[in-house]
Design a protein around this motif. Structure first.
Motif, PDB file in Angstrom:
ATOM      1  N   ASN A   1      -1.927   6.355 -14.005  1.00  0.00           N
ATOM      2  CA  ASN A   1      -3.371   6.332 -13.722  1.00  0.00           C
ATOM      3  C   ASN A   1      -3.737   5.066 -12.933  1.00  0.00           C
ATOM      4  N   ILE A   2      -3.204   4.977 -11.728  1.00  0.00           N
ATOM      5  CA  ILE A   2      -3.490   3.855 -10.842  1.00  0.00           C
ATOM      6  C   ILE A   2      -4.762   4.164 -10.047  1.00  0.00           C
ATOM      7  N   GLU A   3      -5.715   3.254 -10.087  1.00  0.00           N
ATOM      8  CA  GLU A   3      -6.965   3.428  -9.350  1.00  0.00           C
ATOM      9  C   GLU A   3      -6.982   2.481  -8.151  1.00  0.00           C
ATOM     10  N   CYS A   4      -7.330   3.011  -6.989  1.00  0.00           N
ATOM     11  CA  CYS A   4      -7.400   2.219  -5.766  1.00  0.00           C
ATOM     12  C   CYS A   4      -8.822   2.225  -5.221  1.00  0.00           C
ATOM     13  N   SER A   5      -9.215   1.081  -4.665  1.00  0.00           N
ATOM     14  CA  SER A   5     -10.542   0.929  -4.088  1.00  0.00           C
ATOM     15  C   SER A   5     -10.438   0.042  -2.859  1.00  0.00           C
ATOM     16  N   LYS A   6     -11.056   0.482  -1.744  1.00  0.00           N
ATOM     17  CA  LYS A   6     -11.043  -0.350  -0.536  1.00  0.00           C
ATOM     18  C   LYS A   6     -11.731  -1.678  -0.776  1.00  0.00           C
ATOM     19  N   LYS A   7     -12.757  -1.667  -1.619  1.00  0.00           N
ATOM     20  CA  LYS A   7     -13.521  -2.877  -1.892  1.00  0.00           C
ATOM     21  C   LYS A   7     -12.805  -3.802  -2.874  1.00  0.00           C
ATOM     22  N   ASN A   8     -12.284  -3.235  -3.989  1.00  0.00           N
ATOM     23  CA  ASN A   8     -11.777  -4.060  -5.085  1.00  0.00           C
ATOM     24  C   ASN A   8     -10.260  -4.235  -5.100  1.00  0.00           C
ATOM     25  N   GLY A   9      -9.532  -3.248  -4.583  1.00  0.00           N
ATOM     26  CA  GLY A   9      -8.077  -3.339  -4.608  1.00  0.00           C
ATOM     27  C   GLY A   9      -7.447  -2.284  -5.495  1.00  0.00           C
ATOM     28  N   VAL A  10      -6.620  -2.705  -6.438  1.00  0.00           N
ATOM     29  CA  VAL A  10      -5.840  -1.797  -7.276  1.00  0.00           C
ATOM     30  C   VAL A  10      -5.940  -2.241  -8.736  1.00  0.00           C
ATOM     31  N   ARG A  11      -5.976  -1.282  -9.636  1.00  0.00           N
ATOM     32  CA  ARG A  11      -5.851  -1.605 -11.063  1.00  0.00           C
ATOM     33  C   ARG A  11      -5.086  -0.501 -11.774  1.00  0.00           C
ATOM     34  N   LEU A  12      -4.427  -0.903 -12.824  1.00  0.00           N
ATOM     35  CA  LEU A  12      -3.617   0.013 -13.630  1.00  0.00           C
ATOM     36  C   LEU A  12      -4.406   0.340 -14.886  1.00  0.00           C
ATOM     37  N   LEU A  13      -4.915   1.565 -14.969  1.00  0.00           N
ATOM     38  CA  LEU A  13      -5.754   1.933 -16.114  1.00  0.00           C
ATOM     39  C   LEU A  13      -4.933   2.166 -17.368  1.00  0.00           C
ATOM     40  N   ASN A  14      -3.691   2.634 -17.202  1.00  0.00           N
ATOM     41  CA  ASN A  14      -2.815   2.839 -18.357  1.00  0.00           C
ATOM     42  C   ASN A  14      -1.770   1.732 -18.366  1.00  0.00           C
ATOM     43  N   GLN A  15      -1.992   0.700 -19.178  1.00  0.00           N
ATOM     44  CA  GLN A  15      -1.067  -0.423 -19.254  1.00  0.00           C
ATOM     45  C   GLN A  15      -0.134  -0.317 -20.458  1.00  0.00           C
ATOM     46  N   ASN A  16      -0.009   0.903 -21.001  1.00  0.00           N
ATOM     47  CA  ASN A  16       0.910   1.133 -22.110  1.00  0.00           C
ATOM     48  C   ASN A  16       2.349   0.866 -21.663  1.00  0.00           C
TER      49      ASN A  16
ATOM     50  N   ALA B   1       0.830  -1.206   0.000  1.00  0.00           N
ATOM     51  CA  ALA B   1       0.000   0.000   0.000  1.00  0.00           C
ATOM     52  C   ALA B   1       0.865   1.257   0.000  1.00  0.00           C
ATOM     53  N   GLU B   2       1.942   1.253   0.794  1.00  0.00           N
ATOM     54  CA  GLU B   2       2.848   2.408   0.828  1.00  0.00           C
ATOM     55  C   GLU B   2       3.543   2.607  -0.513  1.00  0.00           C
ATOM     56  N   ASP B   3       3.962   1.499  -1.142  1.00  0.00           N
ATOM     57  CA  ASP B   3       4.615   1.596  -2.454  1.00  0.00           C
ATOM     58  C   ASP B   3       3.656   2.148  -3.504  1.00  0.00           C
ATOM     59  N   ILE B   4       2.414   1.704  -3.475  1.00  0.00           N
ATOM     60  CA  ILE B   4       1.432   2.178  -4.448  1.00  0.00           C
ATOM     61  C   ILE B   4       1.145   3.660  -4.238  1.00  0.00           C
ATOM     62  N   SER B   5       1.094   4.084  -2.979  1.00  0.00           N
ATOM     63  CA  SER B   5       0.919   5.516  -2.695  1.00  0.00           C
ATOM     64  C   SER B   5       2.077   6.327  -3.254  1.00  0.00           C
ATOM     65  N   TYR B   6       3.293   5.793  -3.113  1.00  0.00           N
ATOM     66  CA  TYR B   6       4.471   6.470  -3.652  1.00  0.00           C
ATOM     67  C   TYR B   6       4.386   6.561  -5.184  1.00  0.00           C
ATOM     68  N   LEU B   7       4.001   5.458  -5.821  1.00  0.00           N
ATOM     69  CA  LEU B   7       3.862   5.446  -7.279  1.00  0.00           C
ATOM     70  C   LEU B   7       2.818   6.454  -7.733  1.00  0.00           C
ATOM     71  N   ARG B   8       1.726   6.544  -7.024  1.00  0.00           N
ATOM     72  CA  ARG B   8       0.650   7.472  -7.414  1.00  0.00           C
ATOM     73  C   ARG B   8       1.092   8.927  -7.238  1.00  0.00           C
ATOM     74  N   ARG B   9       1.850   9.191  -6.160  1.00  0.00           N
ATOM     75  CA  ARG B   9       2.311  10.568  -5.934  1.00  0.00           C
ATOM     76  C   ARG B   9       3.288  11.018  -7.014  1.00  0.00           C
ATOM     77  N   HIS B  10       4.186  10.132  -7.416  1.00  0.00           N
ATOM     78  CA  HIS B  10       5.259  10.534  -8.320  1.00  0.00           C
ATOM     79  C   HIS B  10       4.923  10.332  -9.800  1.00  0.00           C
ATOM     80  N   TRP B  11       4.102   9.339 -10.116  1.00  0.00           N
ATOM     81  CA  TRP B  11       3.817   9.044 -11.532  1.00  0.00           C
ATOM     82  C   TRP B  11       2.329   8.819 -11.786  1.00  0.00           C
ATOM     83  N   GLY B  12       1.510   9.489 -10.977  1.00  0.00           N
ATOM     84  CA  GLY B  12       0.062   9.290 -11.090  1.00  0.00           C
ATOM     85  C   GLY B  12      -0.493   9.633 -12.453  1.00  0.00           C
ATOM     86  N   GLN B  13      -0.011  10.729 -13.048  1.00  0.00           N
ATOM     87  CA  GLN B  13      -0.532  11.145 -14.351  1.00  0.00           C
ATOM     88  C   GLN B  13      -0.121  10.175 -15.452  1.00  0.00           C
TER      89      GLN B  13
END
Length: 496
Positions: free
Chosen positions: A58-73, A43-55
């Motif tokens: 485009n990592i989406e997080c959900s308490k219910k579903n988890g994590v997904r990478l919307l831009n898989q380019n 969770a901490e690593d994903i937060s770091y990734l979102r802060r530095h390379w969020g644009q």
């Protein structure tokens, strides 16, 4: 080479790789297991990734579903990898050792903005990694240099690693050389030894030209610093008529003798046969490899396409000989291309992989490290290959009459079975008798117009009497899922 990165950087790369090959959501528990770290750390690593390379990601997080990478380019993910690589002191030190060898620790401290204790602590770790490739950082009398058992391989390895790190940004290497001359020298070597069709193929691949330029630059730097390779290669004809003035401004110790081993390396990439017998064997087995592939895959690449495919296979064979160890692979887009093929078209991947094993056995050279490259270049040389995929089966259960069922089957067949391919075979079930039959497990998907269909199957899709494109693409996504060994049944009547 990734083992030279910090533990956190390696972990974030592993998280991104796991997300890049998964469709939809991944739970924190799944990612935790994949990267062998706690859910809190993930969770901490994903937060770091979102802060530095969020644009970018485009990592989406959900308490219910988890994590997904919307831009898989792949290229976008590569930008993140590149930033992580550039934070590595170990990788930057290797670069400094290539371009500024035989300096004391104080020199590298100032260049890297680190303490001597950091370099001393890193040295054993770096050498453990390099030892697997016959390379090492050597220190004598507080003077450091980068050495290898095979100088040719060291240059090739270094070119790959530098391109992954900085590309052809000459400012990063303290060079201001005009690359046009280097490119002209390379083209003079290729033009002399390659037939027109092969030369045209090489020149069309701008990525390959960039790699060749980097190899030439590294070789010039190594020769300039006294790391010589003896060679009697006849370079005179290839360099005749080219202006050396600018080259010798940057590399004053370079002469024709220094260029001999450099041009020999380019020659060996396409003509490095030990004997005529070896060349004949590999040429014949390359043709047999293609014959086996196209006896299974109903695609005809044409005479020119087949010629280029043989050339690609022979070139990769020679490439495997020239590289006794795997070159740097900080971020390998060809690998991800191959992985995407394996996930979306497993049958095509399997056909090529299995026949490559036969080719390797017959030429007595393990080509398994070149599997991704062969898959990549076969698809680029013969794009029709993408049309071939494993045929899937659908059972159509329609409660609106047999004529309507035939109408739906026609729509589905026209959508999926194009370009002389047979992606989807559709069986029409006899309704309502089919509801008492247990014969559903053999089908990849059940397509029905009946809500809450009382059957047990892992893929049941409810469609309208006149299906829209969204329904057709839902079917396509289901058919594109990789096969699973242990089928789990969804609840009866569940529609996707």
């Amino acid at each position: 080479m990734r083992e030279l990165l910090s533990a956190s950087s390696q972990r974030m790369i592993n998280i991104l790789e796991a997300l890049s090959v998964r469709k939809g959501w991944s739970t924190f528990a799944e990612l935790s297991e994949a990267v062998q770290a706690s859910e809190r750390t993930v969770a901490e690593d994903i937060s770091y990734l979102r802060r530095h390379w969020g644009q970018i990601l485009n990592i989406e997080c959900s308490k219910k579903n988890g994590v997904r990478l919307l831009n898989q380019n792949t290229a976008s993910i590569g930008l993140v990898f590149n930033d992580l690589f550039n934070d590595s002191v170990a990788l930057r030190w290797l670069k400094e050792l290539l371009f500024h060898p035989n300096n004391p620790a104080e020199f590298y401290e100032s260049r890297l903005y680190v303490s001597r204790s950091t370099l001393i602590r890193l040295l054993p770790k770096i050498n453990r990694c390099l030892a697997q490739r016959g390379l090492a950082i050597q220190c004598r009398n507080n003077r450091y240099q980068f050495l290898g058992e095979n100088e040719y391989y060291l240059r090739d390895f270094s070119a790959s690693f530098l391109l992954e790190l900085y590309g052809l940004d000459l400012q990063k290497y303290d060079l201001t050389l005009d690359l046009t001359l280097v490119k002209d020298l390379i083209l003079s070597a290729f033009t002399k030894h390659l037939p027109p069709r092969e030369l045209a193929w090489i020149l069309d691949d701008d990525i390959s030209i960039v790699y060749q330029i980097m190899v030439y630059l590294v070789a010039l730097v190594r020769e300039e610093h006294g790391y010589r390779i003896p060679s009697d290669y006849p370079v005179e004809e290839e360099i005749a008529g080219l202006n050396w003035t600018d080259l010798q401004k940057h590399f004053p110790h370079i002469n024709a003798d220094n260029l001999r081993p450099i041009h020999q390396f380019f020659f060996d990439q396409f003509h490095g046969w030990h004997s005529d017998a070896e060349q004949t064997l590999v040429s014949n087995e390359a043709e047999r490899f293609l014959q086996r592939i196209f006896s299974v895959i109903p695609v005809s690449p044409g005479q020119d396409g087949r010629y280029l495919l043989r050339f690609v296979i022979k070139s990769l064979y020679l490439n495997a000989k020239l590289r006794p160890f795997k070159t740097s692979a900080l971020f390998d887009r060809i690998y991800y291309f191959s992985l995407s093929m394996q996930l979306t078209n497993p049958l095509l991947y399997q056909v090529i992989e299995e026949n490559l094993k036969t080719f390797s056995r017959r030429v007595k050279l393990d080509m398994s490290t070149k599997a991704a490259d062969i898959l990549f270049w076969m698809c680029l040389t013969c794009p029709e290959l993408y049309q071939f995929t494993q045929s899937k089966t659908a059972l159509l259960i329609d409660d609106f009459g047999r004529p309507h069922a035939r109408f739906l089957a026609k729509i589905l067949s026209d959508f999926f079975n194009k370009h002389n391919t047979d992606l989807l075979r559709i069986d029409i079930a006899p309704y309502p008798n089919v509801l008492t039959s247990p014969e559903f497990a053999g089908y990849d998907i059940i397509i029905t117009t009946i809500p809450n269909l009382p059957v047990s199957h892992r893929h049941v899709l409810l469609i309208s009497d006149y299906p829209d494109y969204e329904s057709l693409y839902k079917i396509y996504r289901i058919l594109s899922l990789p096969p699973v060994n242990n089928l789990t049944h969804y609840e009866k009547g569940q529609a996707f």
